[in-house]
Design an enzyme around this catalytic site. Structure first.
Site, short mmCIF file in Angstrom:
data_model
loop_
_atom_site.label_atom_id
_atom_site.label_comp_id
_atom_site.label_asym_id
_atom_site.label_seq_id
_atom_site.Cartn_x
_atom_site.Cartn_y
_atom_site.Cartn_z
N TYR A 140 0.82 -1.21 0.00
CA TYR A 140 0.00 0.00 0.00
C TYR A 140 0.86 1.27 0.00
O TYR A 140 0.44 2.31 -0.50
CB TYR A 140 -0.90 0.04 1.24
CG TYR A 140 -2.23 -0.63 1.09
CD1 TYR A 140 -2.33 -1.95 0.66
CD2 TYR A 140 -3.41 0.06 1.37
CE1 TYR A 140 -3.55 -2.57 0.54
CE2 TYR A 140 -4.65 -0.57 1.25
CZ TYR A 140 -4.71 -1.88 0.84
OH TYR A 140 -5.93 -2.49 0.72
N LYS A 191 2.99 -15.61 1.75
CA LYS A 191 3.13 -16.26 0.43
C LYS A 191 4.63 -16.52 0.29
O LYS A 191 5.29 -16.06 -0.64
CB LYS A 191 2.57 -15.33 -0.66
CG LYS A 191 2.48 -15.97 -2.05
CD LYS A 191 1.40 -17.05 -2.16
CE LYS A 191 1.50 -17.76 -3.50
NZ LYS A 191 0.61 -18.92 -3.60
N ASP A 223 -3.26 -18.26 -0.12
CA ASP A 223 -4.28 -18.88 -0.98
C ASP A 223 -5.00 -19.99 -0.23
O ASP A 223 -6.23 -20.11 -0.27
CB ASP A 223 -3.68 -19.39 -2.30
CG ASP A 223 -2.38 -20.16 -2.14
OD1 ASP A 223 -1.84 -20.23 -1.01
OD2 ASP A 223 -1.89 -20.72 -3.15
N ASP A 251 -12.43 -8.93 4.21
CA ASP A 251 -13.71 -8.90 3.48
C ASP A 251 -14.31 -10.29 3.40
O ASP A 251 -15.51 -10.49 3.56
CB ASP A 251 -13.51 -8.37 2.04
CG ASP A 251 -13.80 -6.88 1.92
OD1 ASP A 251 -13.53 -6.15 2.90
OD2 ASP A 251 -14.29 -6.45 0.86
#
Ligand code: IPM
Ligand code: MG
Length: 356
Positions: A140, A191, A223, A251
């Site tokens: 970000y 990851k 994932d 979310d």
């Protein structure tokens, strides 16, 4: 008296924040909550008034306040703007400017909403997990970033995923400390099979875990975590994630609770000063229609009392009032199921305030 800066923002922001303010004012009147509210602009609302998503003056006000209560930012009106001028930049500048590196997003399924979730009741009933999301670093904020034109004339976009050890350490401490007060399990998301930055993340989190022998640490690739969240979400207690993975997984987790309209959040600095906002966005499609679910914002106000104003009693009162209203069968459209009473945003706010 605690000073709270209220920033309603855009879209459904003003409607949902108005309900949280209603609840806080009711606490002030009924239970002597010692709080002073002032209001400011952020996001598109600030762009329209001042040509910038966050003015220096509003940032200074936020820095001076004991806590900030925010609605949501963004909307189609400002979608065409350059990335550096968009409403979302106002929110990111607040997070960065207040050093709010620790974002806590509790996903709790109220038993009354077991049937509002799109997942089977047995998968989600009793769900209580906490996502600890790093909020001021990672992709970000990483430099360099932008869109450049290559020699062949083709444009190329690029962003940078960076984390320094100290940034990983401090958010890991937050996750372990939170786990100590819960079921004492942290699952760190990475990851590390592909990205060096997140391999470092895993290594540093493992090192910090040694200081918390009472907490069990596990690691999961992002994932797989996305899959496990819908397959067997109750396996998680605290999920520790970087800025982007935490954004996405929160979310996803929200839907386990019936609706993203239920997910509150706290963003804290090292002194527990914080900004409180629902985890959802500005929902421009339903803005101004008195349809949105204000509960995430109301519960964010409860988190504000708990974490920044050290007022557990009134925080408990808000959470209990939400429970009572759900017990009474009141639901906004997003969490409505057969046999319940469908209410508007403001009716939900009135009912919670009345139940305090
Ligand atoms: C969130 C939101 C923000 C984010 C947006 C509005 C910038 O999605 O708080 O999760 O990506 O952090
Ligand atoms: Mg998000």
């Amino acid at each position: 008296m605690a000073q709270v800066l209220v920033l309603p923002g855009d879209g459904i922001g003003p409607e949902i924040v108005a309900q949280a303010v209603k609840v806080l004012l009711a606490l002030k009147e009924k239970h002597g909550l010692d709080i002073d509210l002032s209001e400011g602009l952020v996001g598109g609302a600030s762009i329209d008034a001042h040509n910038t998503p966050l003015t220096e003056a509003t940032l200074a006000q936020a820095q001076a306040a004991d806590a900030v209560l925010l609605g949501a930012v963004g909307g189609p009106k400002w979608d065409g703007m350059a990335m550096s001028d968009r409403p979302e930049k106002g929110l990111l500048a607040l997070r960065k400017g207040l050093n709010l590196f620790a974002n806590l997003r509790p996903a709790i399924l109220y038993p009354q909403l077991t049937h509002a979730s799109t997942l089977k009741p047995e998968v989600v009933s009793g769900l209580d997990l906490l996502i600890v999301r790093e909020l001021t670093g990672g992709i970000y904020f990483g430099q360099p970033r932008g869109v450049r034109t290559l020699e062949n004339g083709e444009r190329q976009g690029y962003n940078t995923l960076v984390y320094s050890e100290s940034e990983i350490e401090r958010i890991a401490h937050v996750a372990f400390k939170a786990a100590q007060k819960r079921s004492k399990r942290v699952c760190s998301i990475d990851k590390s099979n592909v990205l060096e930055t997140t391999a470092l993340w895993k290594e540093v989190v493992t090192r910090i875990a040694a200081q918390y022998p009472d907490v069990e640490l596990s690691h999961m690739l992002v994932d797989n975590a996305a899959m496990q969240l819908v397959k067997a979400p109750k396996q998680f207690d605290v999920m520790l994630a970087d800025n982007m993975f935490g954004d996405i997984l929160s979310d996803e987790a929200s839907m386990l609770t019936g609706s993203i309209g239920m997910l509150a959040s706290a963003s804290l600095n090292e002194h527990n000063k914080g900004m409180y906002e629902p985890s959802h966005g500005s929902a421009p499609d339903i803005a101004g229609k008195d349809l949105a679910n204000p509960i995430a914002t109301v519960l964010s106000a409860a988190m504000m009392l708990r974490y920044s104003l050290a007022d557990t009693v009134n925080a408990d009162r808000i959470e209990a009032a939400v429970g009572k209203v759900l017990d009474a069968g009141l639901r906004t459209g997003d969490i409505w199921t057969e046999g319940c009473t469908c209410v508007s945003t403001s009716q939900m706010g009135d009912a919670i305030a009345a139940a305090l």
